[in-house]
Design an enzyme around this catalytic site. Structure first.
Site, mmCIF file in Angstrom:
data_model
loop_
_atom_site.group_PDB
_atom_site.id
_atom_site.type_symbol
_atom_site.label_atom_id
_atom_site.label_comp_id
_atom_site.label_asym_id
_atom_site.label_seq_id
_atom_site.Cartn_x
_atom_site.Cartn_y
_atom_site.Cartn_z
ATOM 1 N N GLN A 137 0.826 -1.200 0.000
ATOM 2 C CA GLN A 137 0.000 0.000 0.000
ATOM 3 C C GLN A 137 0.867 1.259 0.000
ATOM 4 O O GLN A 137 0.337 2.361 -0.095
ATOM 5 C CB GLN A 137 -0.904 -0.003 1.237
ATOM 6 C CG GLN A 137 -1.909 -1.143 1.268
ATOM 7 C CD GLN A 137 -2.646 -1.206 2.597
ATOM 8 O OE1 GLN A 137 -2.105 -1.614 3.615
ATOM 9 N NE2 GLN A 137 -3.904 -0.795 2.584
ATOM 10 N N ASN A 138 2.173 1.090 0.105
ATOM 11 C CA ASN A 138 3.087 2.227 0.189
ATOM 12 C C ASN A 138 3.442 2.766 -1.183
ATOM 13 O O ASN A 138 3.382 2.050 -2.189
ATOM 14 C CB ASN A 138 4.363 1.820 0.937
ATOM 15 C CG ASN A 138 4.070 1.345 2.344
ATOM 16 O OD1 ASN A 138 3.043 1.688 2.926
ATOM 17 N ND2 ASN A 138 4.962 0.541 2.894
ATOM 18 N N VAL A 139 3.853 4.024 -1.216
ATOM 19 C CA VAL A 139 4.211 4.680 -2.479
ATOM 20 C C VAL A 139 5.681 5.067 -2.497
ATOM 21 O O VAL A 139 6.103 5.881 -3.300
ATOM 22 C CB VAL A 139 3.324 5.932 -2.711
ATOM 23 C CG1 VAL A 139 1.871 5.538 -2.885
ATOM 24 C CG2 VAL A 139 3.476 6.950 -1.575
ATOM 25 N N HIS A 178 -1.310 1.477 -4.447
ATOM 26 C CA HIS A 178 -1.642 2.903 -4.505
ATOM 27 C C HIS A 178 -0.691 3.698 -5.382
ATOM 28 O O HIS A 178 -0.636 4.915 -5.287
ATOM 29 C CB HIS A 178 -1.664 3.483 -3.082
ATOM 30 C CG HIS A 178 -2.718 2.874 -2.211
ATOM 31 N ND1 HIS A 178 -2.588 2.747 -0.842
ATOM 32 C CD2 HIS A 178 -3.932 2.336 -2.520
ATOM 33 C CE1 HIS A 178 -3.665 2.157 -0.354
ATOM 34 N NE2 HIS A 178 -4.493 1.911 -1.355
ATOM 35 N N CYS A 205 2.158 19.676 -18.133
ATOM 36 C CA CYS A 205 2.652 18.568 -18.950
ATOM 37 C C CYS A 205 3.380 19.114 -20.172
ATOM 38 O O CYS A 205 2.892 20.031 -20.847
ATOM 39 C CB CYS A 205 1.479 17.697 -19.384
ATOM 40 S SG CYS A 205 1.878 16.384 -20.561
ATOM 41 N N CYS A 227 1.132 18.060 -23.558
ATOM 42 C CA CYS A 227 -0.154 18.652 -23.938
ATOM 43 C C CYS A 227 -0.526 19.873 -23.104
ATOM 44 O O CYS A 227 -1.571 20.481 -23.359
ATOM 45 C CB CYS A 227 -1.260 17.598 -23.841
ATOM 46 S SG CYS A 227 -1.714 17.178 -22.135
ATOM 47 N N SER A 265 0.313 -2.728 8.404
ATOM 48 C CA SER A 265 -0.880 -2.048 7.902
ATOM 49 C C SER A 265 -1.992 -2.117 8.940
ATOM 50 O O SER A 265 -2.258 -3.180 9.502
ATOM 51 C CB SER A 265 -1.376 -2.668 6.599
ATOM 52 O OG SER A 265 -2.596 -2.065 6.180
ATOM 53 N N SER A 266 -2.648 -0.982 9.178
ATOM 54 C CA SER A 266 -3.804 -0.965 10.075
ATOM 55 C C SER A 266 -5.047 -1.533 9.400
ATOM 56 O O SER A 266 -6.048 -1.804 10.064
ATOM 57 C CB SER A 266 -4.099 0.470 10.521
ATOM 58 O OG SER A 266 -4.495 1.254 9.404
#
Length: 297
Positions: A117-119, A135, A194, A197, A235-236
């Protein structure tokens, strides 16, 4: 879907007590086919705080929601100023013993997969392969218009050029890579568009209030189905994005084992919850199983 950060779970139910016995976890790993599901608690020993628990960042910090980010330029200015500063520190974090243990278990062939779940990318930095980033990851940036993905270091360079002299100090970096800054410190920070675009850039992460891509969810469900057991690390399980896989495992009568210092929303589904510090606990199990630990990067 990740819940809005103002919604938190309080462990008021009659849940089973935690344990300091590592043998059930060691037995599951010895049997093989273990699917790891990790959360912010595995990265705290690398200097990245978690969201909940004692000193958790939700007690003082409200993460950006997708709705706020897309609603207006000022919200995006605040986010990118804070995230740009946070990235400098966040990017210097290094894997700890917990990450190295997971990589060692994988090399030894006792894991069927790793979902995080970590980034923060620390599992990969420790040597884990084919990690499912539930995530997303802070080291990528996506355009909300053309969907082009670019490396975070390229955006960091552009933001440095657009904001010379931007050197505020922040005492705390949060699990989402966001630094705590005041409006005065943010000032007139310039956000860049960006290059393809001219659209709005966003880190390639699932914000609170945003959906995890359905294909990613289905991939994780398939990993749970193929696993012999599920090992939750740090993780909770407060948000449904991770809890649903624990529920799936329990419904399929697959053992669920949790290593987390505090009670979790998934405790009712667990065979055991170990309350020991993750790094020490996983290192001890690796020693017991004669699995050599790597050194990370």
């Amino acid at each position: 879907m990740r819940m809005r950060p103002t919604l938190s779970w309080t462990p008021t139910e009659n849940l089973p007590p935690g344990s300091t016995q590592l043998q059930p976890v060691a037995d599951a790993l010895a049997a093989g086919g273990v699917l790891v599901l990790s959360g912010a608690g595995i990265s705290t020993e690398s200097g990245i705080p978690d969201y909940r628990g004692e000193g958790g960042s939700l007690s003082r910090h409200t993460p950006m929601t997708y709705q706020d980010f897309t609603a207006g330029a000022q919200a995006r200015r605040r986010y990118w100023a804070r995230s740009h500063l946070g990235w400098r520190t966040f990017g210097r974090a290094r894997p700890n013993a917990g990450h190295r243990a997971v990589a060692a278990f994988q090399r030894h062939g006792v894991l069927s997969g790793v979902i995080t779940q970590n980034v923060d990318g620390l599992h990969q930095a420790a040597g884990s392969l084919d990690v499912v980033e539930l995530h997303g990851s802070l080291d990528r940036v996506v355009c909300l218009s053309c969907r082009t993905l670019t490396p975070r270091h390229e955006l960091a360079r552009r933001l440095e050029e657009a904001n010379p002299g931007f050197e505020p100090s922040a005492a705390v970096i949060n699990p989402d890579g966001d630094a705590d800054l005041t409006d005065e410190q943010i000032g007139d920070f310039r956000v860049v568009p960006c290059t393809h675009c001219g659209g709005i850039l966003k880190p390639d992460v699932v914000f609170f209030g945003e959906n995890v891509p359905p294909a990613r969810v289905e991939h994780c469900r398939a990993l749970v189905q193929a696993a012999a057991s599920v090992l939750v690390l740090g993780s909770s399980l407060t948000v449904m994005s991770g809890l649903r896989f624990v529920r799936q495992a329990a419904q399929a009568e697959k053992p669920v084992l949790i290593v987390n210092r505090d009670p979790t929303r998934g405790d009712r589904y667990a065979h055991t919850r170990v309350t020991l510090p993750l790094g020490a606990a996983l290192t001890s199990i690796a020693d017991q199983l004669n699995i050599p630990m790597g050194t990370g990067e």
